[in-house]
Design an enzyme around this catalytic site. Structure first.
Site, PDB file in Angstrom:
ATOM      1  N   SER A 197       0.854  -1.190   0.000  1.00 25.32           N
ATOM      2  CA  SER A 197       0.000   0.000   0.000  1.00 25.32           C
ATOM      3  C   SER A 197       0.882   1.229   0.000  1.00 25.32           C
ATOM      4  CB  SER A 197      -0.892   0.008   1.245  1.00 25.32           C
ATOM      5  OG  SER A 197      -1.529   1.272   1.402  1.00 25.32           O
TER       6      SER A 197
ATOM      7  N   TYR B  45      -2.568  -1.013  10.147  1.00 26.25           N
ATOM      8  CA  TYR B  45      -2.514  -1.402   8.736  1.00 26.25           C
ATOM      9  C   TYR B  45      -1.320  -0.776   8.045  1.00 26.25           C
ATOM     10  CZ  TYR B  45      -3.870  -1.764   3.820  1.00 26.25           C
ATOM     11  OH  TYR B  45      -3.871  -2.025   2.473  1.00 26.25           O
TER      12      TYR B  45
END
Length: 235
Positions: free
Chosen positions: A134, A157
């Site tokens: 990401s 995350y």
């Protein structure tokens, strides 16, 4: 790659993972599309043309990982796509268990699956590993003003993807005959969280970026972090 090349995509029953499986099948791969839930996995595979097979795989379950490695047997391309987002708090407010659960899938799961399939990948003439990361895992981008304004939210995350980027680099250094890279897919319309559910980004566009990395030639980069459109993303 040859007409008999084999790929495994984790978390392939929906979203970006399903699109990666579809595009690899279009390239002539035998694709093993994995998911934790057998029913959802089988339904997803049934909707993808080509030689696509379901394999049950829970990346957090060592027995499941070992069984999948035995079932697949030979492998040329591994796409570590399975990932979760648990909680969205900053580290000062987050539950420690949210970090544990996130890392169990997004980091330790990648380690477990990759190491289980390394014997098969080592037998391949052109082994490739693609880790779906990401852009929020970029420390450089996280330090920029736009990200800093978020106050460290989504820390579990985001930091798990930073850790994934690091092990991607370390795998590349440990496996000189491989091509091992991480992909920042961009914000896509998936069920990762509410923001992703409302996104305009097409998962297939991100999947195409992953497949480009899976099809790299022997002179292609390794140990890199790339955007879906091929740009290098800063660590």
């Amino acid at each position: 790659m040859t007409n008999t090349s084999t790929a495994l995509v984790t978390g392939a029953n929906k979203g970006i993972g399903k699109q990666i499986a579809r595009l690899l099948a279009e390239e002539g791969f035998r694709v093993y599309a994995s998911a934790r839930d057998p029913q959802r996995g089988a339904e997803a595979v049934a909707g993808i043309p080509g030689d696509v097979r379901f394999v049950q795989l829970d990346v957090t379950d060592p027995a499941s990982v070992a069984a999948a490695a035995k079932e697949v047997g030979e492998l040329d391309v591994l796409v570590n796509n399975a990932g979760i987002l648990v909680g969205g708090a900053n580290p000062a407010e987050a539950a420690v268990d949210d970090f544990r659960r996130t890392y169990e899938t997004n980091v330790f799961g990648v380690l477990a699956v990759t190491n289980a399939f390394l014997p098969a990948l080592r037998r391949s003439a052109c082994p490739r590993i693609v880790n779906i990361s990401s852009g929020t895992g970029s420390m450089t981008q996280s330090a920029a003003e736009a990200f800093a304004a978020t106050g460290g939210s989504g820390a579990a995350y985001r930091s798990s993807k930073t850790a994934l980027n690091a092990i991607t680099l370390f795998y590349a250094q440990a496996l000189p005959g491989f091509r091992v890279n991480a992909l920042a897919p961009g914000l896509r319309r998936t069920d990762l969280n509410e923001r992703a559910q409302q996104a305009d980004g097409d998962p297939a566009e991100a999947a195409a970026g992953a497949v480009r990395l899976a099809l790299l030639g022997d002179d292609g980069p390794t140990g890199g972090f790339f955007s879906w459109d091929g740009r290098t993303v800063p660590w």
